[in-house]
Enzyme design. Structure first.
Site, PDB file in Angstrom:
ATOM      1  CE  LYS A  99      -3.726   2.311   2.553  1.00 16.38           C
ATOM      2  NZ  LYS A  99      -4.607   2.252   3.735  1.00 16.38           N
ATOM      3  CE  LYS A 116      -6.374   1.932  -0.735  1.00 18.22           C
ATOM      4  NZ  LYS A 116      -7.070   1.926   0.568  1.00 18.22           N
TER       5      LYS A 116
END
Length: 333
Positions: free
Chosen positions: A203, A257
């Site tokens: 992320k 992400k």
């Protein structure tokens, strides 16, 4: 065209199989299905109400009763899973973040309602303190530092409450070190052996999260940035080390992400680990497509399809996307 020119032309004319849709479909390398989609949904307190998210056209915050109705429709259209994100107002945010593991908090009420009404739909949760933190961070803030180990202990309590409420997939999005192992140990010890973990392993500290923070009420709360725990966008080898670590600690699935700006990471993960890999088509990606479509600059439907197909091409098993209901409806048409 002369006979000599025809004879010299390459034997393989790749345009032959592009001649018509029936031929293009026969040689298509990747396919997108409703079963590939997870629908991220914003939930709010109240009864029979919806609130539009201004920075995400077409997205609303839903009360639990509306959520259940929409989930039934989405599941009937083929969407197999839903992911819950609670909107919390400033007065519900505290330094100790205690609401995060309250058995009757908004997320846990929504889990129970969904499992009662549409039990075969997989329910995924978000594990991070930011919806409940007065500082807007994913972890506790002590003298300006986002502390790791104290946060992990709190995340374990949060995951326990979600598992007890009936969650099928726990989604730690916090990026604290060691949280996957700690959560997996708790789940095994307390009998939640069939609860899956989809780790937000890679992320990034991205500029594409802005509309999401509006949707969950975090924009005003956030003090500073998240660069000390989310990944540097310049790094790729680090992403693979994080994936390897989270798998060794008990993650069943991993996520990259944001999505489209990090297709290279998705491809590397699949090639190196061959593990179930997901991408989150985040709020900024969604908002850009919607804004351009609203201005007539692109065909929104075609851009939606193309943007989701690129994740499959890169190697994703599935995609978290706000387009899930619309895409499922289009696929069933």
């Amino acid at each position: 065209m002369s006979r000599a020119t025809v004879a010299a032309f390459p034997a393989h004319r790749l345009r032959r199989t592009r001649k018509m849709e029936s031929l293009r479909g026969l040689v298509r390398e990747n396919h997108l299905a409703a079963a590939d989609l997870i629908w991220p949904v914003f939930i709010r307190d109240g009864v029979n109400e919806t609130t539009p998210v201004a920075s995400m056209p077409g997205v609303e915050r839903l009360t639990v009763d509306v959520l259940v109705r929409r989930a039934v429709e989405a599941f009937a259209a083929g969407v197999p899973a839903i992911c819950l994100f609670p909107y919390t107002s400033a007065e519900d945010r505290t330094l100790d973040c205690a609401m995060a593991w309250d058995a009757d908090n908004l997320t846990n009420r929504a889990i129970r309602a969904l499992k009662a009404e549409v039990p075969e739909m997989a329910v995924m949760t978000d594990v991070a303190l930011d919806p409940y933190n007065i500082n807007g961070h994913d972890g506790f803030v002590v003298e300006g530092e986002i502390v790791n180990d104290e946060t992990v202990a709190a995340l374990v309590k949060m995951a326990r409450a979600q598992a007890e409420a009936g969650a099928d997939i726990i989604g730690p999005s916090d990026m604290m070190d060691g949280r996957i192992g700690a959560i997996r140990t708790m789940l095994e010890a307390e009998g939640h052996i069939n609860v899956s973990i989809m780790s937000y392993s890679s992320k990034y500290a991205s500029a594409f999260y802005g509309p999401f923070r509006d949707a969950v009420g975090a924009s005003a709360a956030l003090k500073g940035d998240k660069k000390t725990y989310q990944m540097d966008p310049a790094n790729s080898e680090e992403a693979l080390r994080l994936i390897e670590r989270d798998l060794s600690e008990g993650a069943d699935m991993v996520m990259v992400k944001p999505g489209m700006p990090y297709l290279d990471i998705i491809r590397s993960v699949r090639e190196n680990f061959g593990v179930a890999t997901f991408a989150y088509q985040v709020s900024g990606e969604y908002a850009m497509i919607q804004a351009a479509a609203a201005n007539g600059w692109i065909d929104g439907e075609k851009a939606m399809v193309e943007s989701l197909m690129c994740f499959k091409r890169a190697g994703c098993n599935g995609i978290l996307t706000y387009f899930a209901p619309a895409m499922a409806k289009l696929l069933s048409a």
